[in-house]
Design an enzyme around this catalytic site. Structure first.
Site, short mmCIF file in Angstrom:
data_model
loop_
_atom_site.label_atom_id
_atom_site.label_comp_id
_atom_site.label_asym_id
_atom_site.label_seq_id
_atom_site.Cartn_x
_atom_site.Cartn_y
_atom_site.Cartn_z
N ASP A 146 -13.47 12.58 -24.78
CA ASP A 146 -13.58 11.20 -26.10
C ASP A 146 -15.21 11.38 -25.56
OD1 ASP A 146 -14.22 7.22 -26.50
OD2 ASP A 146 -14.21 8.62 -27.77
N GLU A 180 -21.77 5.84 -31.22
CA GLU A 180 -20.73 5.69 -31.50
C GLU A 180 -20.03 4.89 -30.56
OE1 GLU A 180 -17.34 5.86 -30.08
OE2 GLU A 180 -16.65 5.63 -31.92
N ASP A 209 -12.10 13.27 -33.56
CA ASP A 209 -12.79 12.08 -32.58
C ASP A 209 -11.82 11.63 -31.64
OD1 ASP A 209 -14.01 8.26 -32.33
OD2 ASP A 209 -13.89 10.74 -30.47
N1 DTR Z 1 -12.58 4.30 -31.49
C1 DTR Z 1 -12.87 6.30 -30.72
C2 DTR Z 1 -11.19 6.04 -29.87
C3 DTR Z 1 -10.33 6.01 -30.99
C4 DTR Z 1 -9.60 4.96 -30.72
N2 DTR Z 1 -8.62 4.86 -32.11
C5 DTR Z 1 -9.17 5.55 -32.35
C6 DTR Z 1 -8.63 6.11 -34.05
C7 DTR Z 1 -8.84 7.59 -34.79
C8 DTR Z 1 -10.64 8.07 -33.84
C9 DTR Z 1 -10.48 8.17 -33.17
C10 DTR Z 1 -9.93 6.65 -32.28
C11 DTR Z 1 -13.86 6.10 -29.52
O1 DTR Z 1 -13.68 5.23 -28.39
O2 DTR Z 1 -14.40 7.04 -29.55
ZN ZN Z 2 -14.74 6.30 -27.03
ZN ZN Z 3 -14.52 9.10 -29.85
#
Ligand code: DTR
Ligand code: ZN
Ligand code: ZN
Ligand code: CA
Length: 447
Positions: A146, A180, A209
């Site tokens: 991530d 982000e 992502d």
């Molecule tokens: N928010 C993103 C990780 C994340 C969680 N649910 C989803 C669904 C689709 C794409 C990304 C994500 C992060 O922590 O960067």
């Molecule tokens: Zn994240």
């Molecule tokens: Zn992410």
């Protein structure tokens, strides 16, 4: 009236049979920031076939990002040295490969943030296909899954474009977003600072992502139907079942693009949600465990990657960029048609049906099942038209609309994702008002 079987509140949208991407209006990206002059791009025939992306190359980028984090306090977070070093690494690779790169700066939480935009010279500047990933990590760790995974995969795809000296019809653009993790700050800044005329040129934005989760799932965003179908076609081709990404809306960098009315899509291998037994059955891995147990944790290191998922998703990205970037959009999935005429008895006659037997389609029907209907009948306001799934579920397509108009020649998109695809589907028509008669001329299902 309507048949006795349960009626589902169908997410049915009547659509004209439209083109895949709207052509849009002229000139190149005018993003703020410094621009590095591109190397000349020689005119070489584009490679029509999407390449295999060498996962070893993607992992080499991840190793670099890991080293950067290790050398900079253990993270690559917004406002920290590790993030800027990550941007510099990616930018250097792209400059050397002939991309026109732009470093866009913004301020968030008192620190300077950076977006990196890379344009591949050529293609129709009025129709831009963009791929993006956030490059920042959380403060807690190096953020290799991530989101080093998405960042490295689109970097290697961009380098593959350069290696192929691709000349796609559309103009290709790639973006690496800052901040982000603070709330999609970088991607929001980019979209908000893009003039309206520039926004309208972006025919699609693909977001990646977390695409290498150690206990992976294979999720496809259910936003733009064409982009969704493109990714599904890739996975059907490699025999991997996919699921619709349901909890991602608004949770990553595709959100600002979607809010601006730009068609979006993407892939996701899962975060802190738990893999079910059914998912483990179809994808392998461990049920009852998170897709990524190191989500937002210090253990999100180079060891926190499933190489197979990273490989497959990287290849899916290249497949989408090559196909959606091409003049001829990706063909839809398999279709099945019944052209036999079926008379519709005038009211108060019984409902009639026209069957289609579907076979050879893996898993469930899509959320964007296309139903094309051709009914010859005067005064179509008499008619109730339903799609009946193999298990008897009824999806209403039309309910006595259209008044005195004649004939129904219309495409519908039905969210049939809860229905098993294979089996006997039926188009059911009932005439509820006397006088005016007609027949089912033909109908088609496209998966
Ligand atoms: N928010 C993103 C990780 C994340 C969680 N649910 C989803 C669904 C689709 C794409 C990304 C994500 C992060 O922590 O960067
Ligand atoms: Zn994240
Ligand atoms: Zn992410
Ligand atoms: Ca590969």
């Amino acid at each position: 009236m309507s048949p006795s079987v349960p009626r589902r509140l169908a997410a049915v949208t009547a659509v004209a049979v439209a083109g895949l991407f709207a052509a849009t209006a002229p000139s190149a990206l005018a993003a703020p920031g410094t621009v590095t002059a591109p190397a000349a791009v020689s005119a070489v025939a584009a490679a029509p076939t999407p390449p295999d992306i060498p996962v070893a190359n993607v992992k080499a980028h991840l190793a670099q990002l890991q080293s950067i984090a290790t050398a900079n306090g253990g993270n690559r977070a917004h406002g920290k040295a590790g993030y800027k070093a990550s941007i510099d690494y990616v930018k250097a690779k792209l400059d050397a490969a002939g991309f026109t790169t732009t470093l866009q700066t913004f301020t968030s939480s008192g620190a300077t943030g950076y977006n990196l935009i890379a344009d591949w010279p050529g293609g129709d500047p009025n129709s831009v296909l963009m791929s993006g990933s956030h490059l920042d990590s959380v403060n807690a760790g190096p953020g290799i899954n991530d989101n080093g995974s998405g960042s490295a995969a689109i970097l290697e795809t961009a380098l593959a474009v350069s290696r192929a000296q691709l000349q796609p019809t559309k103009h290709l653009r790639f973006g690496w977003w800052g901040a982000e993790e603070l709330g999609m700050i970088g991607s929001k800044y980019y979209v908000n600072n893009l003039p309206a005329a520039e926004k309208s040129k972006i025919s699609g934005y693909l977001n990646f992502d977390m695409i290498g989760s150690p206990n992976p799932g294979y999720f496809v965003y259910d936003d733009d139907p064409t982009i969704e179908q493109t990714f599904k076609n890739f996975y059907v081709g490699v025999g991997i079942p996919t699921e619709i990404e349901t909890e991602g809306d608004g949770r990553s960098d595709h959100a600002p693009f979607k809010d601006a009315g730009i068609p979006v899509g993407g892939l996701f291998s899962g975060a802190d949600y738990t893999k079910t037994a059914a998912q483990a059955q179809k994808w392998g891995g461990t049920s009852g465990k998170a897709f990524d147990a190191c989500y937002h944790a210090s253990c999100d290191t180079s060891a926190n990657i499933d190489d197979t998922a990273l490989d497959r998703n990287s290849d899916a990205i290249a497949y989408a960029v090559w196909n959606l970037g091409a003049a001829t959009p990706v063909p839809p999935g398999p279709s099945f048609e019944n052209t036999a005429d079926v008379n519709i008895p005038d009211s108060p006659g019984a409902a009639v049906t026209s069957p289609i037997t579907v076979s050879g389609v893996t898993g469930n029907a899509p959320a964007t099942l296309k139903v094309d209907v051709n009914i010859v009948h005067t005064y179509v306001g008499d008619l109730v038209v339903d799609l009946v799934a193999p298990d008897g579920s009824v999806y209403n397509l039309r309910n006595r609309s259209g008044g005195s108009a004649d004939n129904i020649v219309q495409g519908f998109t039905v969210n049939a994702s809860s229905e098993v695809a294979n089996g006997v589907w039926k188009l059911q028509v009932k005439d509820l008002a006397a006088q005016d008669t007609g027949y089912i001329n033909s109908w088609k299902l496209t998966f």
